[in-house]
Write a protein that holds these residues in place. Structure first.
Motif, PDB file in Angstrom:
ATOM      1  N   ARG A   1      -3.065  -4.242  -5.045  1.00 51.28           N
ATOM      2  CA  ARG A   1      -2.848  -3.453  -4.870  1.00 51.28           C
ATOM      3  C   ARG A   1      -4.338  -4.043  -3.802  1.00 51.28           C
ATOM      4  NH1 ARG A   1      -2.869   2.271  -4.420  1.00 51.28           N
ATOM      5  NH2 ARG A   1      -2.949   2.153  -6.501  1.00 51.28           N
TER       6      ARG A   1
ATOM      7  N   LEU B   1       2.994   1.922  -3.482  1.00 48.03           N
ATOM      8  CA  LEU B   1       1.728   1.810  -4.701  1.00 48.03           C
ATOM      9  C   LEU B   1       1.284   3.129  -4.175  1.00 48.03           C
ATOM     10  CD1 LEU B   1      -0.102  -1.168  -5.220  1.00 48.03           C
ATOM     11  CD2 LEU B   1       1.405  -0.472  -6.952  1.00 48.03           C
TER      12      LEU B   1
ATOM     13  N   SER C   1      -0.361  -3.166 -10.878  1.00 49.83           N
ATOM     14  CA  SER C   1      -0.408  -2.580  -9.600  1.00 49.83           C
ATOM     15  C   SER C   1      -1.548  -2.268  -8.677  1.00 49.83           C
ATOM     16  CB  SER C   1      -0.200  -0.847  -9.626  1.00 49.83           C
ATOM     17  OG  SER C   1       0.802  -0.917 -10.254  1.00 49.83           O
ATOM     18  N   GLU C   2      -2.757  -1.864  -9.816  1.00 48.53           N
ATOM     19  CA  GLU C   2      -4.008  -2.274  -8.995  1.00 48.53           C
ATOM     20  C   GLU C   2      -4.462  -3.805  -8.554  1.00 48.53           C
ATOM     21  OE1 GLU C   2      -6.049   0.564  -8.163  1.00 48.53           O
ATOM     22  OE2 GLU C   2      -4.259   1.704  -9.171  1.00 48.53           O
TER      23      GLU C   2
ATOM     24  N   ALA D   1     -10.729  -0.927  -5.601  1.00 46.88           N
ATOM     25  CA  ALA D   1      -9.218  -1.763  -5.779  1.00 46.88           C
ATOM     26  C   ALA D   1      -9.363  -2.327  -7.557  1.00 46.88           C
ATOM     27  CB  ALA D   1      -8.194  -1.647  -5.226  1.00 46.88           C
TER      28      ALA D   1
ATOM     29  N   ILE E   1       0.922  -1.573  -0.015  1.00 47.61           N
ATOM     30  CA  ILE E   1      -0.559   0.362   0.006  1.00 47.61           C
ATOM     31  C   ILE E   1       0.791   0.837   0.029  1.00 47.61           C
ATOM     32  CG2 ILE E   1      -1.223   1.535   1.459  1.00 47.61           C
ATOM     33  CD1 ILE E   1      -2.749  -1.246  -0.428  1.00 47.61           C
TER      34      ILE E   1
END
Length: 305
Positions: free
Chosen positions: A146, A132, A142-143, A164, A129
């Motif tokens: 996450r 990012l 990345s998402e 997310a 977290i």
């Protein structure tokens, strides 16, 4: 390096190596041009030696790198980190990925994925977290990472994780079906593949699908969460066509008291498609529907306890 034909790439690299046998970029390009996977693995020393030689140059003049050199060095590190990761040398992969992260300003998907995957596998979700939050690059991997971190951190509440995950899906709606193995990357027709949608080549897509699949499958409830969202998207957009699967989904939506909203939304999206609206527009609306459904019970029953 801009050649598409591997044989042509290899020929150019060999010409450079005839004049400069130790040239790290030429050795890297020559290694990349190897099409046989077994031979590529057997000659991984070419990549390792290229990275070592480039690192010596970079360390001597860290503030004097051209953008082209930075791109090549980041690509080398990405390839080596990916190889180490896939062959089980995870600590080495992490070390190389951390070096890669210093120089990647281009959004190199495989390198970034290996970097975040190694952190997730250490269950250091707070670090994910934090990392990012400081990122300037937005991409699907990345998402997805996450979403895993938020899911594991927010015990008993998947609202943030679902948002997310839907953000990740919005960047490449088809990707979730490859991650779950519902679709096979080998079935993709090269001429119809859109690299811009996935931010990677077909070869890289296979790597991404394998790693993300392993990350999401590491915990049963984590995988169930991903599948819950994927099947909902597949239902709304008619990506799921098996009659028994549809009946099962409709039964579960009935239990959650959202069957009418889901079926009505699906019918609306079908009419959009018939009226000539493109798949991207249909997907965008479907994802918005899922965001709204999360507030009225779509994720009821899958919150972690």
């Amino acid at each position: 390096m801009n050649e598409d034909d591997s044989a042509e790439v290899g020929a150019w690299a060999d010409k450079v190596l005839e004049k400069d046998p130790g040239n790290p970029i030429a050795r890297y390009v020559a290694w990349q041009a190897i099409e046989d996977d077994d031979e590529s693995a057997a000659r991984i020393y070419m990549l390792e030696e290229s990275v070592k030689a480039m690192k010596a140059v970079v360390d001597r003049r860290p503030d004097d790198m051209s953008e082209d050199m930075q791109l090549v060095y980041a690509s080398m590190l990405s390839d080596l980190a990916s190889y180490m990761y896939l062959t089980g040398r995870k600590d080495e992969a992490m070390e190389i990925a951390e070096e890669f992260k210093k120089y990647d300003i281009f959004g190199n998907i495989p390198g970034r994925l290996v970097y975040y995957a190694t952190i997730i596998e250490k269950y250091d979700f707070n670090r994910i977290i934090e990392e990012l939050e400081n990122e300037e690059i937005e991409d699907m991997i990345s998402e997805y990472c996450r979403a895993i971190a938020l899911y594991e951190l927010d015990k008993g509440n998947v609202a943030d994780a679902s948002n997310a995950l839907l953000d990740a899906i919005s960047l490449a709606p088809d990707m979730i079906f490859y991650i779950l193995g519902m679709w096979d990357v080998d079935d993709i027709e090269p001429e119809g593949f859109d690299e811009d949608e996935f931010d990677c080549s077909i070869g890289e897509l296979e790597l991404v699908a394998v790693i993300l699949s392993d990350l999401w499958s590491a915990e049963d409830d984590r995988l169930a969460f991903l599948g819950h969202v994927a099947f909902a998207l597949g239902y709304l957009t008619d990506r799921i066509t098996d009659k028994e699967e549809i009946e099962m989904l409709e039964s579960s939506y009935d239990d959650l008291d959202i069957f009418f909203m889901m079926s009505e939304s699906r019918d609306k999206l079908r009419s959009w498609g018939k009226s000539g609206r493109g798949q991207s527009e249909v997907d965008e609306e479907a994802i918005q529907v899922l965001r709204e459904m999360s507030d009225v019970g779509l994720f009821r029953g899958i919150n972690k306890s």
